[in-house]
Motif scaffolding. Structure first.
Motif, short mmCIF file in Angstrom:
data_model
loop_
_atom_site.label_atom_id
_atom_site.label_comp_id
_atom_site.label_asym_id
_atom_site.label_seq_id
_atom_site.Cartn_x
_atom_site.Cartn_y
_atom_site.Cartn_z
N TYR A 1 42.65 62.76 0.66
CA TYR A 1 43.54 61.66 0.97
C TYR A 1 44.98 62.17 1.04
O TYR A 1 45.39 62.99 0.21
CB TYR A 1 43.42 60.57 -0.08
N TYR B 1 41.13 53.16 9.11
CA TYR B 1 41.89 53.37 10.33
C TYR B 1 42.00 52.08 11.12
O TYR B 1 41.15 51.18 11.05
CB TYR B 1 41.24 54.45 11.19
N PRO C 1 46.88 54.70 2.71
CA PRO C 1 46.76 55.95 3.48
C PRO C 1 45.85 55.79 4.70
O PRO C 1 44.90 56.54 4.89
CB PRO C 1 46.16 56.91 2.45
N ARG D 1 44.87 55.55 8.78
CA ARG D 1 45.17 56.29 10.01
C ARG D 1 45.52 55.29 11.11
O ARG D 1 44.82 54.31 11.32
CB ARG D 1 43.99 57.17 10.42
N TRP D 2 46.60 55.59 11.80
CA TRP D 2 47.10 54.68 12.83
C TRP D 2 46.43 55.00 14.17
O TRP D 2 47.04 55.51 15.10
CB TRP D 2 48.61 54.78 12.94
N THR E 1 48.82 59.38 9.72
CA THR E 1 49.07 58.38 8.69
C THR E 1 50.49 57.85 8.85
O THR E 1 51.28 58.35 9.64
CB THR E 1 48.87 58.98 7.29
#
Length: 846
Positions: A44, A206, A493, A495-496, A520
């Motif tokens: 992470y 995500y 944390p 994910r974009w 991130t």
């Protein structure tokens, strides 16, 4: 050195990716869950804390203060302090120049689309062979904003990693926030060093935005009108302004003072540069100071006065930019307006510039551009407070060899400080070009003049979201549904974007980010709360070079050529095409090409870009060059005369017959172009005159038949040279090809001029014949720079000396002609001849 090795390794891996093909996705559509899991790191990311100065000086307000209010909006910032910080964020907001059709936008627009925005939660068991997907959950951000637990909801509904049971989205989000608490996580993998043997859960979370590769991203976001974004995204311009305070310390004196930063974070829903991935966060930083303190740090009293709103922004001592820090890929380029002070009168500033000298090529020119950024008009009567950034742009990397010919939108979204060509910045050290220009003084000097199309301004409160440190909103997000809805993205944390995308390096190394993974959020970036340069962003201090000489093969890549870039770029890098393109074609290129300056890191400044070399070559010609005497013009004259003088020559022994081939001394001229430190292309022109003839003893052994001609030889040679050492002392090896043409002139028999003294030209170059090389060569030598700054006042013009050896193999070009029988041994019809050449040249390079 370590970064250089890493760049070379990345290039090798990219070449492997080009050969094997990208493995980051299925044949069609995005990667499956099993495919993306092979790429994501099994750890992470770590969130970055607030700075000690931000905490000690209560940047966002002191909750213990009786006057503290955090109500409108509720975001962990005192409402009065919010007003001050928001005003500063507007005053110093960036103006961005688009080189693409996209711009920094509000990520919350996706939350409000039909169907909402899902946060996907895939939990894997790392203890199982190959890792096993335990379950997949999701949280819809559009439905957030409700109290939880409600009506006595059991605690088990709050567990997301261990239970897998359905629950309300707010409940499950609270559970995630608790599981990933930055200081007290409930997940054993984060809380403990040891993990269970039977089960090792690992959650990938995500967001998934429209599209999954450059083509589908273009379909999702581009308008049918070229260069425009889709209509539904118009009006979504947004930047996220994050203030922080930094201590300035000295190793001997300790704390010297403080600096006030505002980081402007930019969200893009995808990155389609050389490293394709979904979701992208970029940023620039502005350092703010009173005009009177530009050349020093702030005291605590000055800082508190600014934060309380007691320092008039446009007063007698206005608040201005001290520095602007630009970030592109893993590089940071700093525009320092304090050294020398760009706010001083121009005459005084120029005096300081003269004292400063010049450390690298083009430094003074670059500093002049830096100075221009703090002035809104050319007359320097109005101060500009807005960083000017250029959204990148056109990649010139090996990944283009995977694309088909045709226009491609290269959306790297890095933020550059200037238009130009930036070397060594992209994936595997690739180049990026920023072509669009914006004369900010032409527009900002008149506040009423609208900015041109393609330039986006963010100095409006509605286009700025103020972003606190995560410590200010974590507890609020647990207890307040509205804060949870607005700010949980900052803390988790996640994910974009979908975890991986099609990209050239995808899958080369398992569970490693090779540029294909979604990123991130800002608080997990190595740049969060950190001045530049730092561990995540190395300093980019470039030299500026002229636009007209490419520094390596990739500089010749064009966005529209796709896989044709390979043969085209190689072709115009090979002699003599490089000379035609770079020198003869320069007037045409000066008209049709944009004159973009080239910026390259100081550590990677080429020692030389081009050189002109002149000197002498001594050629030891093979005896077989006498075969040129078999040319039909002269053979028809001298052979009958020889037979008439001695008819027995047809049956005589050839033991005493001697061909005469003298050493050829040549004037030599070379033009060389340097492609990086190791490779050089050479264009060589040489000309020599030497004697070629024949001595034939006649029957009486007292008389000698003497045939003499002058060999008029010209040669163009093109070579590719490899420099074994890259510095000013360069041993090298080379190989190449060329056109050699010659004729025999002033032919004489026993001192009497021949009726046809001149032969025809052999291998005379022309546009439609004899263009294929008839000479191939290999060689070695030593190239030494002896004098730096050969001419005073001309920086970078160096003088040196070069010595080398070349072995050439010629196709002679004489066919189907025969001498008298006795001469058939010493005077045959050779197909190929050899020449050993020793050259000594003086060099003038820049």
């Amino acid at each position: 050195m370590r970064r250089g090795i890493a760049v070379h390794a990345a290039r090798v891996l990219l070449l492997v990716g080009l050969v094997t093909g990208p493995s980051g996705a299925s044949a069609s559509g995005p990667p499956t869950r099993e495919e993306y899991f092979r790429f994501v790191p099994l750890s992470y990311p770590r969130i970055v804390r607030q700075t000690s100065a931000s905490q000690a000086l209560a940047l966002y307000g002191d909750p213990a203060d009786p006057g503290y209010r955090d109500e409108a909006p509720r975001d962990g910032i005192d409402d009065e302090r919010f007003r001050v910080l928001q005003a500063l964020a507007v005053r110093f907001a960036p103006i961005l120049v688009k080189n693409t059709y996209t711009f920094p936008m509000d990520h919350k627009v996706f939350r409000d689309l039909p169907g909402g925005l899902l946060l996907s939660l895939d939990t894997w068991d790392l203890a199982k062979p190959g890792s096993v997907l335990m379950r997949s959950d999701s949280i819809n951000f559009s439905t957030l904003g409700h109290p939880c637990p409600e009506d006595g909801a059991p605690e088990s509904l709050l567990r997301t990693e261990s239970s897998g049971r359905d629950a309300r989205d707010d409940c499950r989000l609270i559970a995630l926030l608790k599981e990933f608490h930055p200081d007290h996580p409930t997940i054993p993998r984060l809380r403990q060093d040891a993990v269970a043997a039977e089960q090792a859960p690992f959650t990938v979370m995500y967001l998934d935005f429209p599209g999954y590769d450059p083509d589908t991203w273009h379909e999702a976001y581009a308008s049918p009108q070229p260069g425009q974004i889709a209509r539904r995204y118009l009006g979504t311009e947004k930047v996220y302004a994050h203030p922080f305070l930094a201590e300035v310390r000295d190793a001997e004196r300790g704390l010297l003072g403080y600096e006030l930063f505002i980081q402007y974070w930019f969200f893009y829903p995808f990155n389609a540069g050389g490293n394709n991935h979904e979701g992208d966060w970029e940023h620039v930083s502005a350092v703010i100071t009173p005009l009177s303190a530009v050349e020093r740090v702030l005291t605590e009293e000055e800082l508190r006065r600014i934060l309380s709103g007691g320092w008039p922004a446009d007063g007698a001592d206005p608040l201005v930019l001290k520095r602007t820090e630009y970030f592109f890929h893993h590089n940071a380029m700093v525009f320092d307006f304090a050294r020398p002070n760009a706010y001083l009168p121009r005459k005084r500033w120029e005096e300081l510039m003269e004292l400063r000298g010049e450390d690298r090529p083009g430094e003074k020119k670059l500093l002049a551009r830096v100075r221009s950024y703090v002035w809104a008009d050319e007359a320097e009567t109005r101060i500009n407070t807005h960083p000017i950034g250029y959204i990148g742009a056109d990649s010139k990397g090996l990944e283009q060899l995977l694309a088909s010919p045709g226009p491609h939108a290269r959306e790297s979204h890095a933020t550059y400080p200037l238009p130009g060509v930036f070397k060594g910045v992209g994936p595997a050290g690739s180049t990026e070009a920023v072509p669009k220009r914006f004369d900010h003084q032409e527009y900002l000097g008149d506040p009423k003049r609208p900015l041109p199309e393609g330039v986006v301004r963010y100095d409006m409160a509605e286009r700025i979201d103020l972003v606190p440190d995560w410590e200010r909103v974590y507890d609020l997000a647990i207890e307040d549904p509205s804060v949870r809805r607005e700010w949980s993205w900052l803390i988790l944390p996640l994910r974009w974007g979908y975890p991986s995308a099609k990209s050239p390096l995808a899958g080369i190394i398992s569970h490693s980010d090779m540029g294909n993974l979604s990123i991130t959020g800002p608080a997990f970036s190595e740049g969060w709360n950190r001045p530049a340069p730092n561990a995540g962003f190395i300093g980019y201090a470039p030299g500026e070079l002229p636009w007209f000489f490419p520094l390596d093969v990739q500089d010749n890549f064009s966005n529209n050529l796709g896989f044709l870039n390979g043969p085209v770029a190689v072709l115009i890098s090979l002699p003599p095409f490089d000379f035609v393109y770079r020198v003869l074609g320069l007037p045409v290129r000066a008209v049709v090409e944009k004159h973009e300056p080239v910026y390259t890191p100081q550590a990677k400044l080429p020692r030389r870009r081009a050189s002109v070399e002149a000197g002498v070559s001594v050629g030891l010609l093979d005896k077989d060059f006498a075969g040129l005497l078999l040319n039909d013009r002269q053979l028809a004259e001298w052979a009958p005369q020889l037979l008439a003088l001695d008819p027995s020559i047809e049956n005589a022994s050839s033991d005493f017959i001697q061909p005469v081939v003298d050493t050829a001394v040549s004037a030599t001229l070379k033009v060389s172009f340097y492609l990086g430190d190791r490779f050089t292309s050479e264009n060589t022109l040489l000309h020599s005159r030497s004697t070629v003839g024949l001595d034939v003893p006649l029957a009486d052994r007292q008389t000698l038949f003497q045939l003499r001609s002058k060999l008029n030889m010209w040669e163009y040679a093109g070579s590719i040279r490899y420099n074994i050492l890259p510095g000013g002392f360069q041993p090298y090896v080379k190989l190449g090809y060329g056109l050699t043409w010659y004729r025999l002139e002033d032919g004489a028999i026993n001192g009497e001029r021949m009726a046809n003294p001149n032969s025809y030209w052999v291998r005379l170059p022309g546009f439609f014949r004899n263009l294929w090389p008839n000479t191939f060569h290999l060689g070695a030598g030593l190239d030494i720079i002896l004098v730096r700054g050969f001419f005073p006042g001309l920086r970078g013009l160096d003088g040196g000396i070069r010595a080398g050896y070349v072995l050439s193999r010629h196709e002679l070009g004489i066919r189907d002609l025969a001498p008298p029988v006795a001469l058939a041994g010493p005077l045959n019809e050779p197909v190929h001849v050899l020449r050993n050449t020793f050259e000594l040249l003086g060099t003038l390079s820049f």
